[in-house]
Write an enzyme that holds these catalytic residues in place. Structure first.
Site, PDB file in Angstrom:
ATOM      1  N   SER A 213      -7.330  -5.649  -5.702  1.00  0.00           N
ATOM      2  CA  SER A 213      -8.385  -6.316  -5.067  1.00  0.00           C
ATOM      3  C   SER A 213      -9.612  -6.269  -5.614  1.00  0.00           C
ATOM      4  O   SER A 213      -9.612  -5.543  -6.680  1.00  0.00           O
ATOM      5  CB  SER A 213      -8.412  -5.604  -3.726  1.00  0.00           C
ATOM      6  OG  SER A 213      -9.175  -4.480  -3.821  1.00  0.00           O
TER       7      SER A 213
ATOM      8  N   ARG B 268       0.070   7.780  -2.854  1.00  0.00           N
ATOM      9  CA  ARG B 268       0.538   8.645  -1.714  1.00  0.00           C
ATOM     10  C   ARG B 268       2.091   9.144  -2.102  1.00  0.00           C
ATOM     11  O   ARG B 268       2.376  10.177  -2.099  1.00  0.00           O
ATOM     12  CB  ARG B 268       0.395   8.161  -0.315  1.00  0.00           C
ATOM     13  CG  ARG B 268      -0.931   8.777   0.297  1.00  0.00           C
ATOM     14  CD  ARG B 268      -1.072   8.065   1.609  1.00  0.00           C
ATOM     15  NE  ARG B 268      -1.426   6.632   1.355  1.00  0.00           N
ATOM     16  CZ  ARG B 268      -1.499   5.711   2.439  1.00  0.00           C
ATOM     17  NH1 ARG B 268      -1.337   6.130   3.578  1.00  0.00           N
ATOM     18  NH2 ARG B 268      -1.924   4.686   2.098  1.00  0.00           N
ATOM     19  N   TRP B 269       2.618   8.164  -2.632  1.00  0.00           N
ATOM     20  CA  TRP B 269       4.094   8.378  -2.905  1.00  0.00           C
ATOM     21  C   TRP B 269       4.449   9.225  -4.135  1.00  0.00           C
ATOM     22  O   TRP B 269       5.200   9.758  -4.127  1.00  0.00           O
ATOM     23  CB  TRP B 269       4.781   6.675  -3.300  1.00  0.00           C
ATOM     24  CG  TRP B 269       6.430   6.742  -3.352  1.00  0.00           C
ATOM     25  CD1 TRP B 269       7.267   6.721  -2.473  1.00  0.00           C
ATOM     26  CD2 TRP B 269       6.912   7.195  -4.565  1.00  0.00           C
ATOM     27  NE1 TRP B 269       8.508   6.571  -3.078  1.00  0.00           N
ATOM     28  CE2 TRP B 269       8.315   6.822  -4.404  1.00  0.00           C
ATOM     29  CE3 TRP B 269       6.501   6.999  -5.820  1.00  0.00           C
ATOM     30  CZ2 TRP B 269       9.536   6.957  -5.520  1.00  0.00           C
ATOM     31  CZ3 TRP B 269       7.339   7.137  -6.878  1.00  0.00           C
ATOM     32  CH2 TRP B 269       8.753   6.844  -6.784  1.00  0.00           C
TER      33      TRP B 269
ATOM     34  N   GLU C  43     -12.189  -4.928  -4.835  1.00  0.00           N
ATOM     35  CA  GLU C  43     -12.756  -3.565  -4.695  1.00  0.00           C
ATOM     36  C   GLU C  43     -12.092  -2.554  -5.489  1.00  0.00           C
ATOM     37  O   GLU C  43     -12.618  -1.392  -5.602  1.00  0.00           O
ATOM     38  CB  GLU C  43     -12.465  -3.228  -3.098  1.00  0.00           C
ATOM     39  CG  GLU C  43     -13.518  -4.113  -2.042  1.00  0.00           C
ATOM     40  CD  GLU C  43     -13.039  -5.546  -1.874  1.00  0.00           C
ATOM     41  OE1 GLU C  43     -11.871  -5.718  -1.845  1.00  0.00           O
ATOM     42  OE2 GLU C  43     -13.734  -6.317  -1.857  1.00  0.00           O
ATOM     43  N   ASN C  44     -10.651  -2.896  -5.948  1.00  0.00           N
ATOM     44  CA  ASN C  44     -10.034  -1.868  -6.460  1.00  0.00           C
ATOM     45  C   ASN C  44     -10.763  -1.512  -7.941  1.00  0.00           C
ATOM     46  O   ASN C  44     -10.406  -0.584  -8.812  1.00  0.00           O
ATOM     47  CB  ASN C  44      -8.613  -2.478  -6.961  1.00  0.00           C
ATOM     48  CG  ASN C  44      -7.794  -2.414  -5.724  1.00  0.00           C
ATOM     49  OD1 ASN C  44      -6.800  -3.010  -5.505  1.00  0.00           O
ATOM     50  ND2 ASN C  44      -7.854  -1.233  -4.657  1.00  0.00           N
TER      51      ASN C  44
ATOM     52  N   ASP D 130       0.726  -1.240   0.100  1.00  0.00           N
ATOM     53  CA  ASP D 130       0.093  -0.031  -0.007  1.00  0.00           C
ATOM     54  C   ASP D 130       0.999   1.313   0.036  1.00  0.00           C
ATOM     55  O   ASP D 130       1.927   1.457   0.508  1.00  0.00           O
ATOM     56  CB  ASP D 130      -0.844   0.058   1.228  1.00  0.00           C
ATOM     57  CG  ASP D 130      -2.017   1.029   1.072  1.00  0.00           C
ATOM     58  OD1 ASP D 130      -2.166   1.511   0.117  1.00  0.00           O
ATOM     59  OD2 ASP D 130      -2.675   1.086   2.292  1.00  0.00           O
TER      60      ASP D 130
ATOM     61  N   ARG E 129     -11.958   2.142  -8.508  1.00  0.00           N
ATOM     62  CA  ARG E 129     -11.028   3.477  -8.766  1.00  0.00           C
ATOM     63  C   ARG E 129     -11.268   4.133 -10.105  1.00  0.00           C
ATOM     64  O   ARG E 129     -12.192   3.534 -10.921  1.00  0.00           O
ATOM     65  CB  ARG E 129      -9.564   2.978  -8.913  1.00  0.00           C
ATOM     66  CG  ARG E 129      -9.263   2.360  -7.375  1.00  0.00           C
ATOM     67  CD  ARG E 129      -7.736   2.262  -7.141  1.00  0.00           C
ATOM     68  NE  ARG E 129      -7.368   1.897  -5.801  1.00  0.00           N
ATOM     69  CZ  ARG E 129      -6.265   1.950  -5.025  1.00  0.00           C
ATOM     70  NH1 ARG E 129      -5.326   2.413  -5.690  1.00  0.00           N
ATOM     71  NH2 ARG E 129      -6.180   1.611  -3.718  1.00  0.00           N
TER      72      ARG E 129
HETATM   73  C1  FPP Z   1      -2.074   0.401  -3.317  1.00  0.00           C
HETATM   74  O1  FPP Z   1      -1.312   1.715  -3.223  1.00  0.00           O
HETATM   75  C2  FPP Z   1      -1.396  -0.515  -4.385  1.00  0.00           C
HETATM   76  C3  FPP Z   1      -2.279  -1.021  -5.351  1.00  0.00           C
HETATM   77  C4  FPP Z   1      -3.681  -1.077  -5.414  1.00  0.00           C
HETATM   78  C5  FPP Z   1      -1.733  -1.682  -6.468  1.00  0.00           C
HETATM   79  C6  FPP Z   1      -0.536  -2.513  -6.261  1.00  0.00           C
HETATM   80  C7  FPP Z   1       0.282  -2.797  -7.454  1.00  0.00           C
HETATM   81  C8  FPP Z   1       1.599  -2.663  -7.398  1.00  0.00           C
HETATM   82  C9  FPP Z   1       2.486  -2.610  -6.289  1.00  0.00           C
HETATM   83  C10 FPP Z   1       2.389  -2.619  -8.676  1.00  0.00           C
HETATM   84  C11 FPP Z   1       2.265  -3.992  -9.390  1.00  0.00           C
HETATM   85  C12 FPP Z   1       2.641  -5.210  -8.820  1.00  0.00           C
HETATM   86  C13 FPP Z   1       2.811  -6.127  -9.739  1.00  0.00           C
HETATM   87  C14 FPP Z   1       3.024  -7.717  -9.219  1.00  0.00           C
HETATM   88  C15 FPP Z   1       3.009  -6.016 -11.016  1.00  0.00           C
HETATM   89  P1  FPP Z   1      -2.679   2.727  -3.326  1.00  0.00           P
HETATM   90  O2  FPP Z   1      -2.822   2.955  -4.784  1.00  0.00           O
HETATM   91  O3  FPP Z   1      -3.953   2.412  -2.611  1.00  0.00           O
HETATM   92  O4  FPP Z   1      -1.922   4.013  -2.399  1.00  0.00           O
HETATM   93  P2  FPP Z   1      -2.583   4.943  -1.638  1.00  0.00           P
HETATM   94  O5  FPP Z   1      -3.150   4.169  -0.437  1.00  0.00           O
HETATM   95  O6  FPP Z   1      -1.287   5.867  -1.233  1.00  0.00           O
HETATM   96  O7  FPP Z   1      -3.303   5.650  -2.720  1.00  0.00           O
END
Ligand code: FPP
Length: 239
Positions: A62, A21-22, A64-65, A17, A68
């Site tokens: 997920s 934000r990064w 739930e994603n 996660d 977005r």
């Molecule tokens: C959560 O950060 C991250 C995700 C929903 C996607 C995870 C995907 C990756 C790390 C890259 C791809 C991975 C592979 C295996 C190719 P967020 O967007 O919820 O961050 P936030 O909470 O800061 O908004």
């Protein structure tokens, strides 16, 4: 083969996660963060054999994603396709066996073909077992498992009296994996967000502030070493 003297986690699961934000902290679009996050995966996978981690399971997308924005979802799907065709082949050369968990029905058939191909390509590898959760939700997984179990009962292949804690996991997406010993979530949120609900019943948890694109080998190694110092009783008492 597991080393009996090894006290670290054998299976680590990670909720990656903090990509959004990064990116925002750098004034960049969220997808910039997801790309940086994807680049991090290799370093963590390649650390596993050095610290005795045999299984690594990561939460990439997920159920739930899908809520977005269309731009973010499409960008993530394109990132997964690119990742599987390029980056993951390097992981394969390193000896990584890749598996996917989650419901493939809603995924683009082209992406599903790439996933199938990668699973096949890496099926003989044993150095690290990397499982990527893609369109995965713990409740969805239990519901799908229950449906298949009910079908087996209805068809006379399974006696309801034989349904117990040993039977149900055989229907889960993770049926070939041991349960996670340690679950790590980056970026400061202390929730499990529907990840490996059944499987993590006795896992240890680490919630850390680091954003996923900044999560590096040293911190991963330290968290796994910290696990080795804990005593797990699985509901029992100290021996
Ligand atoms: C959560 O950060 C991250 C995700 C929903 C996607 C995870 C995907 C990756 C790390 C890259 C791809 C991975 C592979 C295996 C190719 P967020 O967007 O919820 O961050 P936030 O909470 O800061 O908004």
């Amino acid at each position: 083969m597991s080393n009996p003297a090894h006290t670290g986690p054998r299976h680590v699961a990670i909720i990656m996660d903090g990509n959004g934000r990064w990116a925002t902290q750098r004034g960049r679009p969220r997808l910039f963060g997801h790309h940086a996050g994807a680049r991090r995966v290799r370093e963590i996978v390649e650390t596993c054999p050095d610290i005795g981690v045999e299984y690594l399971t990561i939460f990439a997308f997920s159920t739930e994603n899908w809520k977005r924005t269309q731009v973010e979802v499409a960008g993530l799907m394109s990132l997964f396709r690119r990742y599987i065709t390029k980056e993951a082949r390097a992981l394969s050369a390193f000896g990584v066996r890749v598996r996917f968990i989650g419901d493939r029905v809603r995924l683009d058939p082209k992406l599903v073909s790439l996933m199938d191909e990668l699973e096949l390509l890496t099926s003989e590898n044993t150095k690290v077992h990397l499982t990527i959760a893609l369109n995965y939700g713990g409740r969805d997984e239990v519901a799908r498992a229950t449906k298949r179990l009910a079908e087996d009962v209805a068809a006379g292949r399974l006696d309801p009296d034989d349904v117990d804690e040993e039977t149900l996991p055989k229907y889960l997406d993770t049926y070939v994996l041991p349960d996670p010993d340690l679950v790590i979530r980056t970026s400061g949120e202390a929730r499990i967000s529907n990840f490996l609900l059944w499987q993590s019943a006795y896992a240890e948890y680490e919630f850390i502030d680091t954003l996923w694109p900044d999560f590096a080998r040293a911190e991963f190694t330290a968290l796994c070493a910290n696990y080795g110092g804990r005593e797990r009783r699985f509901g029992g008492v100290k021996a």
